[in-house]
Design an enzyme around this catalytic site. Structure first.
Site, PDB file in Angstrom:
ATOM      1  N   LYS A  27      84.584  57.146 -52.426  1.00 18.49           N
ATOM      2  CA  LYS A  27      83.275  56.990 -51.782  1.00 18.49           C
ATOM      3  C   LYS A  27      83.490  56.073 -50.572  1.00 18.49           C
ATOM      4  O   LYS A  27      83.224  54.878 -50.614  1.00 18.49           O
ATOM      5  CB  LYS A  27      82.284  56.398 -52.791  1.00 18.49           C
ATOM      6  CG  LYS A  27      80.868  56.841 -52.534  1.00 18.49           C
ATOM      7  CD  LYS A  27      79.984  56.607 -53.723  1.00 18.49           C
ATOM      8  CE  LYS A  27      78.537  56.515 -53.292  1.00 18.49           C
ATOM      9  NZ  LYS A  27      78.057  57.626 -52.491  1.00 18.49           N
TER      10      LYS A  27
HETATM   11  N1  PXG Z   1      78.142  63.524 -53.632  1.00 17.19           N
HETATM   12  C1  PXG Z   1      78.214  62.727 -52.550  1.00 17.19           C
HETATM   13  C2  PXG Z   1      79.000  63.159 -51.365  1.00 17.19           C
HETATM   14  C3  PXG Z   1      77.552  61.495 -52.573  1.00 17.19           C
HETATM   15  O1  PXG Z   1      77.621  60.677 -51.510  1.00 17.19           O
HETATM   16  C4  PXG Z   1      76.752  61.977 -54.820  1.00 17.19           C
HETATM   17  C5  PXG Z   1      77.451  63.188 -54.734  1.00 17.19           C
HETATM   18  C6  PXG Z   1      76.044  61.631 -56.083  1.00 17.19           C
HETATM   19  O2  PXG Z   1      76.777  60.645 -56.823  1.00 17.19           O
HETATM   20  P1  PXG Z   1      76.065  59.583 -57.755  1.00 17.19           P
HETATM   21  O3  PXG Z   1      77.163  58.762 -58.324  1.00 17.19           O
HETATM   22  O4  PXG Z   1      75.140  58.800 -56.882  1.00 17.19           O
HETATM   23  O5  PXG Z   1      75.329  60.336 -58.795  1.00 17.19           O
HETATM   24  C7  PXG Z   1      76.816  61.101 -53.718  1.00 17.19           C
HETATM   25  C8  PXG Z   1      76.112  59.786 -53.712  1.00 17.19           C
HETATM   26  C9  PXG Z   1      71.824  59.530 -49.226  1.00 17.19           C
HETATM   27  C10 PXG Z   1      72.926  58.943 -50.019  1.00 17.19           C
HETATM   28  O6  PXG Z   1      71.240  58.807 -48.411  1.00 17.19           O
HETATM   29  C11 PXG Z   1      73.480  59.645 -51.063  1.00 17.19           C
HETATM   30  C12 PXG Z   1      74.533  59.099 -51.804  1.00 17.19           C
HETATM   31  C13 PXG Z   1      74.999  57.889 -51.475  1.00 17.19           C
HETATM   32  C14 PXG Z   1      74.442  57.190 -50.433  1.00 17.19           C
HETATM   33  C15 PXG Z   1      73.398  57.714 -49.693  1.00 17.19           C
HETATM   34  O7  PXG Z   1      71.543  60.727 -49.390  1.00 17.19           O
HETATM   35  N2  PXG Z   1      75.008  59.866 -52.826  1.00 17.19           N
END
Ligand code: PXG
Length: 289
Positions: free
Chosen positions: A149
């Site tokens: 991430k």
């Molecule tokens: N895929 C990606 C590329 C992400 O960045 C998720 C899946 C979901 O993962 P989690 O662990 O949160 O269930 C993410 C995380 C936004 C935003 O503004 C989204 C994420 C992080 C920061 C900002 O849409 N998602």
């Protein structure tokens, strides 16, 4: 608003990062987004562990323990008097020179922001999202490891622009082979004949904390599930589809590329996952006190 910066809580106006920080100059760093509900932080340790693993994968040595970072996170939420919201942790390579070499950066920098987030208007949670497939692909694992991430989100942002320009809220991103990876900031799930399916992490999905929670809930609800390689075909012919993410939570999808999914309405199993996830977030987590 109080911000955690390196080792202390500071006022928002004093929370400043150097223009020589490699997080800014090169996107050299990692981050996490975590929700807290009802005075409890949802899956705090799991998120912080992922932060440490992302950092480790990019050879960024954190000068704090996992327990310390958990505590800093809780302290930041507490200092802002919040009971429900979203907390963002960002770790950068730190201040260095105008050159890529990360070994010339003195020390990683970390800041933590506790705030709120509303990704989509409420009506989309009730009526579902229309999504599209975008031309921007997820980078190959040999280019940018999808599990990390990192602060390199330009790829996802280009995909998000495609979604918004075509009047959709989110975009399905394919990997270099053309298989479904995930959306720009959410993991993707579909339901076919009562079975829950989601792309493999090795097909380019982030190993989402919400994704893991949904797979656990599927086991508890006795809904069969499988992580496997999926194509757009699988989504087109699915009965139901939804997206998951810390920020988005669980959100129904009603069409892909203007083709209705199932009957084009929010499906019954999706609704069960939404309720089960809500229950989980309201009743579990690390207490803020
Ligand atoms: N895929 C990606 C590329 C992400 O960045 C998720 C899946 C979901 O993962 P989690 O662990 O949160 O269930 C993410 C995380 C936004 C935003 O503004 C989204 C994420 C992080 C920061 C900002 O849409 N998602």
């Amino acid at each position: 608003m109080k911000i955690w910066l390196d080792e202390e809580l500071v006022e928002e106006k004093d929370a400043k990062i150097s223009v020589f920080d490699h997080g800014l100059l090169y996107g050299d760093g990692v981050f996490e987004g975590i929700r807290f509900y009802n005075n409890r932080v949802f899956r705090l340790e799991e998120h912080i562990r992922r932060l440490f693993e992302s950092a480790r994968a990019i050879v960024l040595n954190l000068p704090w323990t996992l327990e310390q970072v958990c505590q800093f996170t809780v302290d930041t939420i507490k200092a802002n008097g919040l009971s429900d919201g979203y907390v963002r942790l960002v770790v950068t390579r730190g201040t260095g020179g105008l050159g890529l070499n990360p070994y010339l950066c003195e020390r990683p920098s970390m800041f933590i922001i506790a705030s709120t987030i509303q990704l989509y208007p409420k009506e989309f949670y009730e009526n579902g999202l229309p999504i599209i497939t975008c031309a921007t692909r997820r980078p190959a694992p040999s280019a940018l490891m999808p599990q990390v991430k990192s602060l390199n989100y330009l790829n996802n942002i280009m995909a998000k622009i495609e979604a918004i320009q075509s009047g959709a809220q989110e975009a399905v991103m394919l990997n270099e082979q053309g298989y479904v990876a995930e959306c720009t900031g959410d993991n993707l799930f579909l339901l076919k004949n009562g079975k829950l399916l989601t792309p493999l992490v090795s097909d380019g999905a982030l190993d989402g904390v919400t994704r893991r929670a949904i797979l656990e809930l599927a086991a508890q609800l006795s809904i069969p599930f499988e992580e496997r390689t999926l194509t757009r075909y699988d989504i087109y012919i699915s009965d139901e589809c939804f997206l998951t993410g810390t920020a988005a939570e669980v959100i129904p999808v009603i069409s892909l590329d203007r083709r209705p999914i199932g009957d084009g309405k929010v499906g019954p199993l999706t609704q069960r996952f939404i309720s089960a996830f809500k229950e989980l977030t309201q009743t579990t987590g690390t207490p803020i006190e």
